[in-house]
Design a protein around this motif. Structure first.
Motif, mmCIF file in Angstrom:
data_model
loop_
_atom_site.group_PDB
_atom_site.id
_atom_site.type_symbol
_atom_site.label_atom_id
_atom_site.label_comp_id
_atom_site.label_asym_id
_atom_site.label_seq_id
_atom_site.Cartn_x
_atom_site.Cartn_y
_atom_site.Cartn_z
ATOM 1 N N SER A 192 22.455 33.610 29.535
ATOM 2 C CA SER A 192 21.212 34.368 29.724
ATOM 3 C C SER A 192 21.242 35.573 28.781
ATOM 4 N N ASP A 193 20.076 36.209 28.626
ATOM 5 C CA ASP A 193 20.032 37.450 27.847
ATOM 6 C C ASP A 193 20.930 38.508 28.478
ATOM 7 N N ASP A 235 15.547 41.106 19.700
ATOM 8 C CA ASP A 235 14.509 40.475 18.891
ATOM 9 C C ASP A 235 14.395 41.104 17.507
ATOM 10 N N TRP A 286 19.426 34.396 15.846
ATOM 11 C CA TRP A 286 19.447 33.279 16.798
ATOM 12 C C TRP A 286 19.498 31.991 15.978
ATOM 13 N N HIS A 334 16.386 33.210 23.181
ATOM 14 C CA HIS A 334 16.335 33.426 24.628
ATOM 15 C C HIS A 334 16.328 32.108 25.417
ATOM 16 N N TYR A 355 18.741 29.055 26.747
ATOM 17 C CA TYR A 355 20.166 28.804 26.939
ATOM 18 C C TYR A 355 20.488 27.445 27.543
#
Length: 70
Positions: A31-32, A52, A59, A65, A67
């Motif tokens: 997760s973030d 971001d 990324w 975001h 996963y």
């Protein structure tokens, strides 16, 4: 071209994404929140706004975001 210091790799087949900082593995994020905790432990307590920011976090593969298993 400069490389972002934080790389979040593509989701694994079992879920989760490997996270590195300047080539050093920080852990496997699901997760973030996990990514932020890794960055906090690496000395970046206010990294939420940077997730971001392409010059800071890259990324790789898959959506940012995201996963879930590949």
């Amino acid at each position: 071209m400069a490389v972002a210091p934080i790389i979040v790799y593509p989701p694994l087949g079992t879920g989760g994404r490997r996270v590195t900082a300047r080539g050093q593995i920080l852990g496997l994020a699901y997760s973030d929140g996990d990514v932020l905790e890794f960055l906090r432990r690496a000395g970046l307590p206010d990294a939420e706004a940077l997730l971001d920011e392409p010059s800071f976090v890259h990324w790789r593969g898959g959506r940012a975001h995201h996963y879930e298993a590949a």
